[in-house]
Design a protein around this motif. Structure first.
Motif, PDB file in Angstrom:
ATOM      1  N   VAL A 195     -17.814-110.143 -17.076  1.00 15.59           N
ATOM      2  CA  VAL A 195     -17.976-108.532 -17.355  1.00 15.59           C
ATOM      3  C   VAL A 195     -18.266-108.292 -18.591  1.00 15.59           C
ATOM      4  N   GLU A 196     -19.520-107.305 -18.758  1.00 15.08           N
ATOM      5  CA  GLU A 196     -20.171-106.783 -19.921  1.00 15.08           C
ATOM      6  C   GLU A 196     -19.870-105.139 -19.981  1.00 15.08           C
ATOM      7  N   ALA A 197     -18.840-104.775 -20.208  1.00 15.51           N
ATOM      8  CA  ALA A 197     -18.427-103.611 -19.982  1.00 15.51           C
ATOM      9  C   ALA A 197     -18.879-102.921 -21.501  1.00 15.51           C
ATOM     10  N   ASP A 198     -18.745-101.416 -21.181  1.00 17.39           N
ATOM     11  CA  ASP A 198     -18.868-100.811 -22.360  1.00 17.39           C
ATOM     12  C   ASP A 198     -18.018-100.770 -23.614  1.00 17.39           C
ATOM     13  N   ASP A 199     -16.651-101.220 -23.199  1.00 16.95           N
ATOM     14  CA  ASP A 199     -15.731-101.245 -24.336  1.00 16.95           C
ATOM     15  C   ASP A 199     -14.999-102.702 -24.170  1.00 16.95           C
ATOM     16  N   TRP A 200     -15.672-103.695 -23.395  1.00 18.52           N
ATOM     17  CA  TRP A 200     -15.056-105.014 -23.572  1.00 18.52           C
ATOM     18  C   TRP A 200     -15.792-105.827 -22.906  1.00 18.52           C
ATOM     19  N   ARG A 201     -15.851-107.303 -23.425  1.00 14.95           N
ATOM     20  CA  ARG A 201     -16.657-108.468 -22.529  1.00 14.95           C
ATOM     21  C   ARG A 201     -15.612-109.374 -22.579  1.00 14.95           C
ATOM     22  N   GLY A 202     -15.686-110.162 -20.798  1.00 10.58           N
ATOM     23  CA  GLY A 202     -14.689-111.335 -20.885  1.00 10.58           C
ATOM     24  C   GLY A 202     -14.630-111.371 -19.304  1.00 10.58           C
ATOM     25  N   SER A 203     -13.758-112.232 -18.763  1.00  9.57           N
ATOM     26  CA  SER A 203     -13.671-112.668 -17.587  1.00  9.57           C
ATOM     27  C   SER A 203     -12.585-112.276 -16.794  1.00  9.57           C
ATOM     28  N   LEU A 204     -12.618-112.077 -15.650  1.00 13.71           N
ATOM     29  CA  LEU A 204     -11.290-111.694 -14.677  1.00 13.71           C
ATOM     30  C   LEU A 204     -11.559-112.604 -13.458  1.00 13.71           C
ATOM     31  N   THR A 205     -10.016-113.020 -13.099  1.00 17.14           N
ATOM     32  CA  THR A 205     -10.001-113.612 -12.028  1.00 17.14           C
ATOM     33  C   THR A 205      -9.163-112.997 -10.818  1.00 17.14           C
ATOM     34  N   GLY A 206      -9.580-113.408  -9.630  1.00 11.53           N
ATOM     35  CA  GLY A 206      -8.699-112.858  -8.349  1.00 11.53           C
ATOM     36  C   GLY A 206      -8.691-113.884  -7.252  1.00 11.53           C
ATOM     37  N   GLY A 207      -7.879-113.429  -6.213  1.00 12.75           N
ATOM     38  CA  GLY A 207      -7.552-114.149  -5.057  1.00 12.75           C
ATOM     39  C   GLY A 207      -6.717-115.205  -4.967  1.00 12.75           C
ATOM     40  N   ALA A 208      -6.473-115.899  -4.018  1.00 12.52           N
ATOM     41  CA  ALA A 208      -5.355-117.055  -3.892  1.00 12.52           C
ATOM     42  C   ALA A 208      -5.635-118.482  -3.998  1.00 12.52           C
ATOM     43  N   VAL A 209      -7.178-118.635  -3.847  1.00 13.11           N
ATOM     44  CA  VAL A 209      -7.844-119.960  -4.115  1.00 13.11           C
ATOM     45  C   VAL A 209      -7.282-120.526  -5.558  1.00 13.11           C
ATOM     46  N   ALA A 210      -6.921-121.511  -5.433  1.00 11.49           N
ATOM     47  CA  ALA A 210      -6.371-122.320  -6.786  1.00 11.49           C
ATOM     48  C   ALA A 210      -6.995-122.154  -7.905  1.00 11.49           C
ATOM     49  N   ARG A 211      -6.620-121.793  -9.166  1.00 13.00           N
ATOM     50  CA  ARG A 211      -7.223-121.620 -10.398  1.00 13.00           C
ATOM     51  C   ARG A 211      -6.653-122.593 -11.337  1.00 13.00           C
ATOM     52  N   ARG A 212      -7.787-123.043 -12.072  1.00  5.29           N
ATOM     53  CA  ARG A 212      -7.409-123.969 -13.107  1.00  5.29           C
ATOM     54  C   ARG A 212      -7.986-123.374 -14.469  1.00  5.29           C
ATOM     55  N   GLU A 213      -7.109-123.839 -15.620  1.00  4.95           N
ATOM     56  CA  GLU A 213      -7.839-123.350 -16.819  1.00  4.95           C
ATOM     57  C   GLU A 213      -7.522-124.366 -17.886  1.00  4.95           C
ATOM     58  N   ALA A 214      -8.631-124.489 -18.938  1.00  6.79           N
ATOM     59  CA  ALA A 214      -8.278-125.132 -20.157  1.00  6.79           C
ATOM     60  C   ALA A 214      -8.941-124.883 -21.363  1.00  6.79           C
ATOM     61  N   MET A 215      -8.686-125.267 -22.229  1.00  2.00           N
ATOM     62  CA  MET A 215      -9.322-125.144 -23.619  1.00  2.00           C
ATOM     63  C   MET A 215      -9.978-126.173 -23.963  1.00  2.00           C
TER      64      MET A 215
END
Length: 380
Positions: free
Chosen positions: A125-145
């Motif tokens: 998302v490149e919104a007027d007041d924010w940029r970043g990512s969003l997730t949704g749904g039930a499919v398994a999500r993984r995250e790491a730094m």
């Protein structure tokens, strides 16, 4: 098997594999993918200049400010994309609250709730007041730094595997054949270089272990990045060249093993790769396309194995023991005049010729020998 992943190396990137999502015909070609270990299927009696497509693209740019990748059931992904596109396609700008409210409202409706149970999505998302990512749904999500790739989010059956690969690359050496002048005018340089290095390593994993399905690789990736103007766009093409350097026979130099070209066109993305005495194609239409049989023509005069970006993968080995490959990238130049070091064309008889810049090749082989000398002790 599917993987959609998002990295954040200075600029956000969204990538999605090209795996089979619909039923295909019954005859097999020589080109192999993890999803089709016996070869991509082609119909009996097909016309040589026409190729069938049973794969689907899973990443989309919705205007300049919004990109999305989706995994899960095809029909449910289509429904979600239709709703998202209808709401945001024609907007030149929006606030973060508008996109988060859309996701809440959609998941709160009975029909939308049923859809989100069957899919997973990553939105850039490149919104007027924010940029970043969003997730949704039930499919398994993984995250790491990651030290190299920033915050990484992945969804799909190949999600864990792509994170493992990223973790291994955090301490891995990477090189590029040139750095563009005035990096401030081309901030996506480092972003594209890092992600192309990742894709090259995943391709290498598939090549090095053909008997093992690498479920984070679908033959190629559709890749979306945010450019210096803040707009999301697709990477239109890249060519990967695989070469081998054997420490037991250094006099043979860097031998060509394979190459393939990815290209994104308006209606489909495709990969072309030489196998034996012919070129093999496979491609992917959008998930939004219908399931009726579909063909396209790729004419010889329109076909080139050259790309804006060339990625050279140098596999360094001693006998059958391999080190991590060296990777060199050329073509990342905002002027479009970056020094090219790999050249391809077709001769009068239609045979593919591959040429390498002699001076650069000499320098590259010196880097390979230095790399081997520093790491030879790691080979049993």
């Amino acid at each position: 098997m599917t993987v959609i992943f998002h990295t954040n190396v200075e600029m956000p990137v969204l990538a999605g594999d090209m795996l089979v999502s619909t039923l295909g015909p019954q005859r097999h070609s020589q080109l192999r993918l993890p999803s089709q270990p016996n070869g991509i299927v082609t119909p009996d009696g097909f016309v040589p200049s026409q190729y069938p497509y049973s794969l689907r693209r899973k990443t989309f740019v919705i205007g300049d400010r919004l990109a999305v990748g989706a995994a899960g059931a095809v029909e449910h992904i289509r429904l979600f994309l239709h709703a998202l596109t209808s709401r945001f396609r024609d907007l030149t700008g929006f606030m973060r609250g508008e996109i988060t409210q859309f996701l809440r409202d959609y998941a709160g409706e009975p029909a939308g709730r049923a859809v989100m149970r069957e899919i997973g999505v990553i939105l850039l998302v490149e919104a007027d007041d924010w940029r970043g990512s969003l997730t949704g749904g039930a499919v398994a999500r993984r995250e790491a730094m990651s030290e190299r790739f920033g915050k990484v989010i992945s969804i799909g059956s190949g999600a864990e595997r792509i994170l493992e690969e990223i973790g291994q690359l955090d301490a891995y050496r990477v090189g590029a054949t040139q750095t563009p002048e005035g990096r401030a005018d081309y901030p996506e340089f480092h972003t594209l270089m890092a992600n192309l290095m990742l894709l090259a390593n995943v391709y290498w994993q598939e090549f090095a272990a053909p008997q093992r399905v690498f479920d984070a690789w679908g033959g190629a990736y559709d890749l979306i990045y945010r450019d210096s103007a803040g707009a999301f766009r697709h990477l239109d093409d890249y060519t990967m060249v695989l070469r081998m350097w054997d420490a037991e026979h250094p006099d043979q130099g860097m031998q060509l093993a394979n190459l393939f070209k990815y290209e994104r066109r308006k209606d489909f993305s495709y990969v072309v790769m030489p196998t034996r005495d012919r070129l093999e194609f496979f491609g992917a239409r959008d998930i939004t396309a219908d399931d009726r049989p579909w063909r396209t023509e790729i004419h010889a005069e329109d076909l080139s194995m050259n790309s804006q970006i060339h990625v050279s993968i140098i596999a360094v080995h001693k006998g059958n023991m391999f080190m991590r490959p060296l990777i060199q990238i050329d073509g990342l130049d905002p002027s479009g005049s970056g020094r090219q070091t790999v050249f391809t064309d077709f001769d009068d008889e239609g045979h593919l010729r591959i040429l390498f810049h002699a001076e650069h090749d000499k320098w590259l082989e010196e880097q390979v020998k230095e790399y081997y000398g520093q790491n030879a002790h790691r080979i049993p």
